[in-house]
Write a protein that holds these residues in place. Structure first.
Motif, PDB file in Angstrom:
ATOM      1  N   LYS A  62      -3.219  -6.556  -4.679  1.00 20.20           N
ATOM      2  CA  LYS A  62      -1.946  -6.389  -5.374  1.00 20.20           C
ATOM      3  C   LYS A  62      -1.260  -5.106  -4.928  1.00 20.20           C
ATOM      4  N   GLN A  63       0.060  -5.219  -4.697  1.00 17.56           N
ATOM      5  CA  GLN A  63       0.822  -4.071  -4.229  1.00 17.56           C
ATOM      6  C   GLN A  63       0.973  -3.004  -5.304  1.00 17.56           C
ATOM      7  N   GLY A  64       0.844  -3.375  -6.551  1.00 15.11           N
ATOM      8  CA  GLY A  64       0.938  -2.401  -7.621  1.00 15.11           C
ATOM      9  C   GLY A  64       2.310  -2.359  -8.241  1.00 15.11           C
TER      10      GLY A  64
ATOM     11  N   ASP B 279       5.536 -14.716   0.016  1.00 15.01           N
ATOM     12  CA  ASP B 279       5.487 -14.671  -1.443  1.00 15.01           C
ATOM     13  C   ASP B 279       4.986 -13.317  -1.958  1.00 15.01           C
ATOM     14  N   ARG B 280       4.782 -12.349  -1.016  1.00 22.09           N
ATOM     15  CA  ARG B 280       4.476 -10.951  -1.317  1.00 22.09           C
ATOM     16  C   ARG B 280       3.027 -10.728  -1.735  1.00 22.09           C
ATOM     17  N   THR B 281       2.158 -11.665  -1.409  1.00 21.58           N
ATOM     18  CA  THR B 281       0.751 -11.520  -1.772  1.00 21.58           C
ATOM     19  C   THR B 281      -0.138 -11.458  -0.542  1.00 21.58           C
ATOM     20  N   ILE B 282      -1.298 -10.830  -0.710  1.00 18.35           N
ATOM     21  CA  ILE B 282      -2.383 -10.815   0.280  1.00 18.35           C
ATOM     22  C   ILE B 282      -3.589 -11.445  -0.405  1.00 18.35           C
TER      23      ILE B 282
ATOM     24  N   SER C 227     -12.370  -3.600   0.987  1.00 21.98           N
ATOM     25  CA  SER C 227     -12.589  -5.038   0.804  1.00 21.98           C
ATOM     26  C   SER C 227     -12.597  -5.450  -0.662  1.00 21.98           C
ATOM     27  N   ASN C 228     -12.636  -4.487  -1.581  1.00 21.81           N
ATOM     28  CA  ASN C 228     -12.564  -4.801  -3.009  1.00 21.81           C
ATOM     29  C   ASN C 228     -11.126  -4.844  -3.527  1.00 21.81           C
ATOM     30  N   GLY C 229     -10.169  -4.566  -2.644  1.00 20.78           N
ATOM     31  CA  GLY C 229      -8.770  -4.615  -3.044  1.00 20.78           C
ATOM     32  C   GLY C 229      -8.190  -3.298  -3.479  1.00 20.78           C
TER      33      GLY C 229
END
Length: 536
Positions: free
Chosen positions: A376-378, A359-362, A412-414
């Protein structure tokens, strides 16, 4: 989607003994029915107007070819979108396979023909010569030949231009299994007459193996061409030398093994299979495996760092957390993603769980199943499905591999730290000291990178895509597994130390024991093998 392909394989194998034949066990029918029900629930590929009897992936994994009793072959993208329909057969189509370069599709039919198609949908050639239904088709490893077999009990060898080169006669029943040797010089066939035969390409019968008590459904070569593995409707899997000697295997099951892991104390080996089970062994003991039955296909598993929990990601879009001591109790289920979970991993301290998905998410979770963060990939780049994720040893950096082959490092904060492009990758992992990263790829190599994205080493030696790679705990050795059925042991400077041969099909996963004394490997040949570092 794999559930679809597994159910198709089961259905086609049932046909090898005849629909409604007395020899079909009720348990086999029940298993097939459950599989088909699971496929109906997924509903990922819809478009055929009759039962679908065969399906295969393209070599790059981005397309699927399906064959149906509606007389057509359909090509799909990985997300289930129909790309085109190949029409031309005048009866049921039993199977469709891609050529090694992915540019051609071969299909076989009850109309007694084999058809070759371009992936753009153009019919290239029709191969005529069989006198009955054609069920099995295989490309030679170099892509220059096509072999076909079916209910007329003969094998035929063809050029890609459609010229019949050879006919192989000797079986006394339908032919179901068909495989080229890795060097392309020998054919192996399995038949409803319960035998396996080896042939030279000039049609000479080299050897006949007897031992199975029912139809031989699959037959495959070891990567060195010195061994044969076979499966049968008698419920057994056998491994043979080329002179017919039967060899022992660790696991006998009709399910494929997709992933394996040692517990941190090396006392337990866990394997996830395509039959929705997870098996736990004690490698140093002879007791049977403990079996955890799940309600959906499991794609990935991992132990927690303390060895107390087993983490699994599934086709039902959930994450499952099991206690290892109480093997029958499902501790926690996370409703995690909107599509298949492709990878799951604990942080080094065992407190955080990272998951990736089609679903393209982590996503990051605590052990209670509460979502902590989404990476988020951006919006500055196209969004891609995510293949895998790993933590650095200090837990502060994560590495993800995307469908386009890029590696992306995160804190780790994304926050995105670095993108490493260029190598067609599937998986990635950190070295024990956290200073280097390994990536595996479809180009038959794997690469070693520094944390700042500098390519340090390319490991060349496998003859097919690298499916799994792991560091030893001291970071001095690397073990790799490949679709060429081999396992290789390397120094980090790129020197090849040892090649382990014995699996009869793609090696899907490989792992060091924590004390570095053993290597465990799992394969599509449905076996798990344990090796010492000298290859024994």
């Amino acid at each position: 989607m794999d559930a679809l392909i597994l159910s198709l394989q089961a259905s086609r194998r049932l046909h090898s003994v005849g629909w409604g034949a007395p020899s079909i066990e009720p348990a086999i029918l029940n298993s097939l029915q459950q599989s088909l029900q699971a496929v109906k629930e997924h509903s990922r590929f819809e478009g055929h107007s009759a039962p679908v009897m065969g399906a295969s992936f393209s070599p790059d994994g981005r397309m699927v070819a399906s064959a149906s009793w509606d007389g057509t072959v359909k090509l799909w993208n990985i997300e289930g979108k129909e790309l085109r329909t190949l029409r031309g057969h005048t009866a049921e189509v039993w199977n469709a396979v891609f050529s090694p370069d992915g540019k051609t599709v071969a299909s076989v039919s009850s109309d007694h023909t084999i058809k070759l198609w371009s992936v753009e949908g153009q019919e290239l050639h029709t191969l005529k010569g069989h006198t009955a239904e054609v069920w099995e088709v295989a490309f030679s490893p170099n892509g220059k030949y096509v072999a076909s077999a079916g209910s007329d009990g003969v094998i035929k060898l063809w050029s890609l231009e459609g010229r019949e080169l050879q006919t192989f006669q000797g079986h006394k029943g339908w032919i179901w299994g068909l495989s080229f040797s890795p060097d392309g010089q020998t054919l192996a066939s399995g038949s409803a007459d319960s035998t396996i035969k080896l042939w030279s390409l000039d049609g000479k019968e080299l050897q006949t193996f007897t031992g199975h008590q029912d139809t031989v459904t699959e037959v495959i070569f070891s990567p060195d061409g010195h061994k044969i593995a076979s499966s049968s409707n008698d419920g057994t899997i056998k491994v043979w030398t080329l002179d017919g000697q039967e060899l022992r295997t660790l696991l006998g099951t009709h399910a494929q093994i997709w992933d394996i892991h040692f517990s941190p104390d090396s006392k337990i080996l866990a394997a996830v299979s395509s039959d929705s089970t997870v098996r736990l062994w004690k490698p140093d003991e002879q007791e049977d495996a403990k079996i955890l039955k799940t309600t959906a296909q499991i794609s990935r598993l991992n132990f927690s760092p303390d060895g107390q929990y087993l983490l699994m990601g599934g086709w039902d879009h959930t994450i499952k957390l099991w206690t290892v001591k109480d093997r029958e109790q499902n501790l926690q289920i996370f409703q995690a993603h909107d599509a298949q979970v492709t990878d799951v991993n604990f942080s080094p301290d065992g407190q955080t769980i990272a998951t990736t998905s089609w679903d393209r998410t982590i996503k990051l979770w605590n052990r209670k199943g509460q979502q902590i963060n989404i990476l988020k990939q951006g919006t500055d780049k196209k969004s891609y499905a995510v293949w895998s994720i790993s933590f650095s040893p200090d837990k502060h950096t994560l590495a993800t591999v995307f469908w386009d082959g890029s590696i992306l490092l995160w804190n780790s904060n994304g926050q995105q730290l670095l993108t490493i492009p260029g190598h067609v990758r599937l998986k990635t992992s950190f070295s024990p000291n956290g200073q280097t990263i390994i990536s595996t790829g479809q180009d038959n190599t794997f690469k070693l990178w520094s944390r700042d994205g500098q390519e340090l080493q390319t490991f060349v030696g496998h003859e097919a895509p690298v499916t799994s790679v792991k560091f030893s705990s001291d970071g001095q050795l690397i073990v790799s597994a490949s679709a060429d059925s081999s396992i290789k042991l390397w120094r980090i400077d790129g020197k090849l130390l040892k090649t382990f041969k014995g699996h009869q099909d793609e090696v899907t996963s490989v792992s060091f024991s924590p004390n570095n004394r053993l290597i465990a490997s799992a394969s599509a040949d449905k076996t798990i093998r344990l090796w010492s570092l000298n290859g024994q």
